[in-house]
Write a protein that holds these residues in place. Sequence first.
Motif, PDB file in Angstrom:
ATOM      1  N   PRO A  25       0.876  -1.332   0.151  1.00 34.91           N
ATOM      2  CA  PRO A  25       0.015   0.234   0.138  1.00 34.91           C
ATOM      3  C   PRO A  25       0.721   1.331  -0.103  1.00 34.91           C
ATOM      4  O   PRO A  25       0.438   2.260  -0.743  1.00 34.91           O
ATOM      5  CB  PRO A  25      -0.844  -0.201   1.235  1.00 34.91           C
ATOM      6  CG  PRO A  25      -1.045  -1.578   1.542  1.00 34.91           C
ATOM      7  CD  PRO A  25       0.314  -2.142   1.104  1.00 34.91           C
ATOM      8  N   ALA A  26       1.873   1.422   0.563  1.00 34.50           N
ATOM      9  CA  ALA A  26       2.755   2.270   0.548  1.00 34.50           C
ATOM     10  C   ALA A  26       3.429   2.647  -0.670  1.00 34.50           C
ATOM     11  O   ALA A  26       3.519   4.012  -1.120  1.00 34.50           O
ATOM     12  CB  ALA A  26       4.154   2.418   1.786  1.00 34.50           C
ATOM     13  N   SER A  52       0.354   3.808  -3.159  1.00 36.44           N
ATOM     14  CA  SER A  52      -0.335   4.957  -2.643  1.00 36.44           C
ATOM     15  C   SER A  52       0.510   6.114  -3.343  1.00 36.44           C
ATOM     16  O   SER A  52       0.016   7.139  -3.581  1.00 36.44           O
ATOM     17  CB  SER A  52      -0.451   5.202  -1.360  1.00 36.44           C
ATOM     18  OG  SER A  52       0.650   5.319  -0.767  1.00 36.44           O
ATOM     19  N   ASP A 103      -5.466   5.551  -3.076  1.00 36.01           N
ATOM     20  CA  ASP A 103      -5.874   5.401  -1.796  1.00 36.01           C
ATOM     21  C   ASP A 103      -5.121   4.523  -0.699  1.00 36.01           C
ATOM     22  O   ASP A 103      -5.305   3.250  -1.124  1.00 36.01           O
ATOM     23  CB  ASP A 103      -7.438   5.562  -1.332  1.00 36.01           C
ATOM     24  CG  ASP A 103      -7.928   5.563   0.122  1.00 36.01           C
ATOM     25  OD1 ASP A 103      -7.795   6.821   0.562  1.00 36.01           O
ATOM     26  OD2 ASP A 103      -8.004   4.652   0.731  1.00 36.01           O
ATOM     27  N   HIS A 104      -4.565   4.945   0.285  1.00 37.65           N
ATOM     28  CA  HIS A 104      -3.829   4.010   1.103  1.00 37.65           C
ATOM     29  C   HIS A 104      -4.613   2.878   1.654  1.00 37.65           C
ATOM     30  O   HIS A 104      -4.239   1.714   1.770  1.00 37.65           O
ATOM     31  CB  HIS A 104      -3.017   4.708   2.091  1.00 37.65           C
ATOM     32  CG  HIS A 104      -1.829   3.948   2.943  1.00 37.65           C
ATOM     33  ND1 HIS A 104      -2.332   3.397   4.038  1.00 37.65           N
ATOM     34  CD2 HIS A 104      -0.868   3.757   2.539  1.00 37.65           C
ATOM     35  CE1 HIS A 104      -1.076   2.913   4.580  1.00 37.65           C
ATOM     36  NE2 HIS A 104      -0.166   2.775   3.766  1.00 37.65           N
ATOM     37  N   HIS A 105      -5.761   3.404   2.225  1.00 36.31           N
ATOM     38  CA  HIS A 105      -6.757   2.145   3.095  1.00 36.31           C
ATOM     39  C   HIS A 105      -6.978   1.427   1.874  1.00 36.31           C
ATOM     40  O   HIS A 105      -7.131   0.038   2.137  1.00 36.31           O
ATOM     41  CB  HIS A 105      -7.943   3.057   3.652  1.00 36.31           C
ATOM     42  CG  HIS A 105      -8.769   1.832   3.967  1.00 36.31           C
ATOM     43  ND1 HIS A 105      -9.984   1.592   3.185  1.00 36.31           N
ATOM     44  CD2 HIS A 105      -9.086   1.071   5.143  1.00 36.31           C
ATOM     45  CE1 HIS A 105     -10.668   0.717   3.996  1.00 36.31           C
ATOM     46  NE2 HIS A 105     -10.045   0.385   5.086  1.00 36.31           N
ATOM     47  N   THR A 155      -2.617   1.125   8.847  1.00 32.34           N
ATOM     48  CA  THR A 155      -2.421   2.451   8.390  1.00 32.34           C
ATOM     49  C   THR A 155      -1.463   3.395   9.133  1.00 32.34           C
ATOM     50  O   THR A 155      -1.126   4.527   8.519  1.00 32.34           O
ATOM     51  CB  THR A 155      -3.758   3.162   8.250  1.00 32.34           C
ATOM     52  OG1 THR A 155      -4.557   3.183   9.518  1.00 32.34           O
ATOM     53  CG2 THR A 155      -4.831   2.340   7.246  1.00 32.34           C
ATOM     54  N   ALA A 187       6.420   5.703   6.875  1.00 34.46           N
ATOM     55  CA  ALA A 187       7.279   5.363   5.479  1.00 34.46           C
ATOM     56  C   ALA A 187       8.586   4.864   5.969  1.00 34.46           C
ATOM     57  O   ALA A 187       9.227   3.967   5.337  1.00 34.46           O
ATOM     58  CB  ALA A 187       7.290   6.531   4.416  1.00 34.46           C
ATOM     59  N   ILE A 227      -4.370  -1.374   1.058  1.00 37.25           N
ATOM     60  CA  ILE A 227      -4.376  -2.301   2.322  1.00 37.25           C
ATOM     61  C   ILE A 227      -5.331  -3.322   2.173  1.00 37.25           C
ATOM     62  O   ILE A 227      -5.107  -4.810   2.079  1.00 37.25           O
ATOM     63  CB  ILE A 227      -4.460  -1.856   3.727  1.00 37.25           C
ATOM     64  CG1 ILE A 227      -3.607  -0.758   4.115  1.00 37.25           C
ATOM     65  CG2 ILE A 227      -4.777  -2.885   4.477  1.00 37.25           C
ATOM     66  CD1 ILE A 227      -3.535   0.101   5.259  1.00 37.25           C
TER      67      ILE A 227
END
Length: 452
Positions: free
Chosen positions: A47-48, A51, A56-58, A356, A360, A61
Amino acid sequence: MRHAARGAGGMLDRYFDITRRGSTLLREIVAGITTFGAVAYIMAVNPAILSMAGLDHHDMIMTTIAASVCGTLLMALMANLPIALAPAMSSNIIFAQVVVMHMGISPAVAFAMVFLGGAVFVLLALTSWRQKIVSGFPDPVICGIRCAIGAFIVRIGLTTGGLVVPSHDGFAFGLLAQPAVELALGGLALAMVLSYVRVPAAMLLSIVAITIAGLFVHGADGRLLTRLPAHVSDWPHYPYHMLFTFDFHGFAANILVLFPVALYFFLSDFFDATGTMMAVTQRATQGRDGTPLPLGRAAFCADGAASVIGATLGTSTVSAYLESLVGVEAGGRTGLCAVVVAALFAVSAFFWPLITAIPAVATAPVLIVVGLGMLSTLASPQTLALEELMSPLLMVVITLMTGNFMLALACGLLLHTMLVIGRRRWRQLTPMLVGLDIVFVVFLLLESRMQA
């Protein structure tokens, strides 16, 4: 109650051939837990990375977990192998950094490329062409692809962790006076030491340790690096808008420029999956005679289908993970081990708020260690001759200096062809090699026009 448990154990034994492969139900469960500990870091790292492409990061995930569950279950139920699948650490970087950020292509087009690559993988797995491609592809180019993407991952890890920063000369080392840089260095040392002593969950433990330390360390903006959510766990809600987000029209409209990238997605999954599954099955011997586990057509179909499903769910290429070897070392011999891994991925979806919160700086050391591991291919006994190392080395240098992986791949491939011609080894000048050269020459011409 006992009879029911024995009956269930007997059904699992018969379905997965646990006894015949020289394992036990408890051993498979322990091996599954061990494997999960080794691959769980992908829930934070993937996800990092994605994104960065504006996703979207969530959402990433959830799609990462869903794709890992589906891919691992496919391998368990179709091929009965103790192999975990998840979004690949090579393709996610190319997806975000090269396709979306560098080339300006929309994620929907990139998902379409991943989908098509997985579909071609499945079709080839059903035919004899898979083995022909494996045997006909130049070894230096395969080595170069892996090493160049390793260098690319190291570069991303160094920059996101603040260990390397832009300067007027290109790059400079981060300021050691900053606590965040010191934490990144400490995390890198921890991840390397844990990996060196072969701790099964080395990457996950390093992420957890740095995340906890981030609760007490401030970043350059004066805020804590790790900020805990209001709730540690919550009911998972899947981003259904990510389903079937394909733009095949956009891919077709830019086919000449995007075809080399689509080819990379396919080749990366193809060769990584082949090498990984061969390594795991060769290590996981079965029965008293110690024969390797069977690596049949079903395993390759499962890997290709996992990428198709992963793209449908909204993530990058899904492939077999070499970390599955730690589960094999713990005694895993059947698909039940992979079922346990899939189950643990599914349970992790309930802890998405905690995922979340991972900063980083906690994932950067993992990227560096993974990239360095891919670079170690240069020391492989298969690449003995100096002239065979020239194209991989060129690809690594160009990637590190420019951050342009596709340019590095094109230059390395063309250099290999020139060396083959210069040494008059006409048998190595295969139709496949010439075809790839033509594809990447066209790619370089088109990209130069786009930059003009």
